[in-house]
Write an enzyme that holds these catalytic residues in place. Structure first.
Site, PDB file in Angstrom:
ATOM      1  N   GLU A  50      10.938  -5.090  -4.408  1.00 18.95           N
ATOM      2  CA  GLU A  50       9.641  -4.239  -4.047  1.00 18.95           C
ATOM      3  C   GLU A  50       9.649  -3.271  -4.249  1.00 18.95           C
ATOM      4  O   GLU A  50      10.264  -2.706  -3.058  1.00 18.95           O
ATOM      5  CB  GLU A  50       7.816  -4.812  -3.156  1.00 18.95           C
ATOM      6  CG  GLU A  50       7.974  -6.325  -4.134  1.00 18.95           C
ATOM      7  CD  GLU A  50       7.212  -6.845  -2.972  1.00 18.95           C
ATOM      8  OE1 GLU A  50       6.959  -6.411  -2.106  1.00 18.95           O
ATOM      9  OE2 GLU A  50       6.499  -8.274  -3.332  1.00 18.95           O
ATOM     10  N   ASP A  61      -1.448  -1.769   4.926  1.00 19.81           N
ATOM     11  CA  ASP A  61      -0.132  -1.581   5.373  1.00 19.81           C
ATOM     12  C   ASP A  61      -0.335  -0.981   7.493  1.00 19.81           C
ATOM     13  O   ASP A  61      -1.340  -0.761   7.508  1.00 19.81           O
ATOM     14  CB  ASP A  61       0.407  -0.497   5.331  1.00 19.81           C
ATOM     15  CG  ASP A  61       0.509  -1.034   3.589  1.00 19.81           C
ATOM     16  OD1 ASP A  61       1.137  -1.643   3.389  1.00 19.81           O
ATOM     17  OD2 ASP A  61       0.892   0.576   2.887  1.00 19.81           O
TER      18      ASP A  61
END
Length: 275
Positions: A50, A61
């Site tokens: 990824e 995040d």
């Protein structure tokens, strides 16, 4: 046509193990070093990669990946630069699946049709766009599928059986199960609950189920790999990289070595899970 993602999961099944999915942020801490790290990942045991698309408002995040995105943007990384990194990686590696992960805003600004054409040409295999729910499939998911790019959806501990069919409806490649509530890298998953969740998702789909968020070491990777089709590791890899940087966020060969060492350990943990 069978995709690189399908082929890689078939290979891992034949080897009776889960896949290792690794995350890095494109351009962290600079374009040259992040490309070196990207190229080193398959050699260290990563099955699928990824690649983060830096964004200024990364709501899902945790601190490590937020910091990586900021370092990348300060070093000048753009979405066009992300695709250039994938293209450069593909010159030496035609087999390792690459999945871009991030948010819709940069893609929208770039232009969906142009982005998908450029991503496909660069060698991108899939997308994870965390802020596009199934109700917005017309925006990017369906165009991506038409372009031959997998659209990988997230399922979470709060995705119940009524919601799950909508989440899975246009998902391809694999399902990414977020094993904890909250942002990346902040909690360790409850392994017994992860196993139950994987079984529940598999009752609704034949797609592989990858599990991420909270996997920090080989022991955790082995615990997850015993039940999931893939183990996803991101924040721990970013942390390993960050620890090698100087006060001005400059790095060198030590960053590649540190990431490679951790990924090799994670791969060994995953491989040991079903022995």
């Amino acid at each position: 046509m069978t995709s690189r993602i399908d082929k890689r999961f078939a290979q891992c099944r034949a080897e009776k193990r889960a896949a290792l999915v690794t995350f890095i942020m494109a351009g962290d801490p600079d374009a040259a070093l992040s490309l070196d790290i990207l190229k080193a990942l398959p050699k260290s045991g990563a099955d699928i990669i990824e690649v983060g698309m830096p964004f200024s408002d990364p709501m899902a995040d945790g601190p490590a990946i937020q910091a990586a995105g900021l370092r990348a943007m300060r070093a000048g990384m753009t979405l066009k630069g992300v695709l250039a990194q994938v293209e450069a990686f593909r010159r030496d590696d035609a087999d390792t699946p690459i999945v871009l992960m991030g948010y819709y805003n940069p893609i929208y600004v770039y232009g969906v049709d142009r982005f998908l054409a450029d991503a496909k040409a660069a060698g991108v295999d899939g997308l994870i766009v965390v802020d596009l729910p199934p109700e917005e499939d017309v925006e990017l998911c369906l165009p991506a599928l038409r372009a031959g790019v997998s659209f990988i959806r997230l399922a979470t501990p709060t995705t119940d059986d009524r919601r799950l069919p909508a989440v899975l409806a246009n998902t391809s490649g694999f399902v990414y199960y977020v094993s904890v509530t909250g942002v990346t890298g902040q909690k360790r998953p409850d392994y017994s609950k992860v196993a139950t969740a994987v079984r529940r998702i598999k009752a609704h789909t034949d797609l592989p189920v990858a599990v991420g968020f909270g996997v920090k070491d080989a022991a955790a990777a082995a615990e997850i790999g015993a039940n999931a089709d893939a183990v996803v590791v991101g924040s721990a890899i970013i942390d390993a990289l960050a620890r090698t940087l100087d006060a001005d966020n400059r790095g060198g060969p030590a960053a590649v070595a540190a990431v490679s060492k951790l990924v090799n350990e994670l791969a060994a943990g995953v491989a040991s899970a079903r022995r």
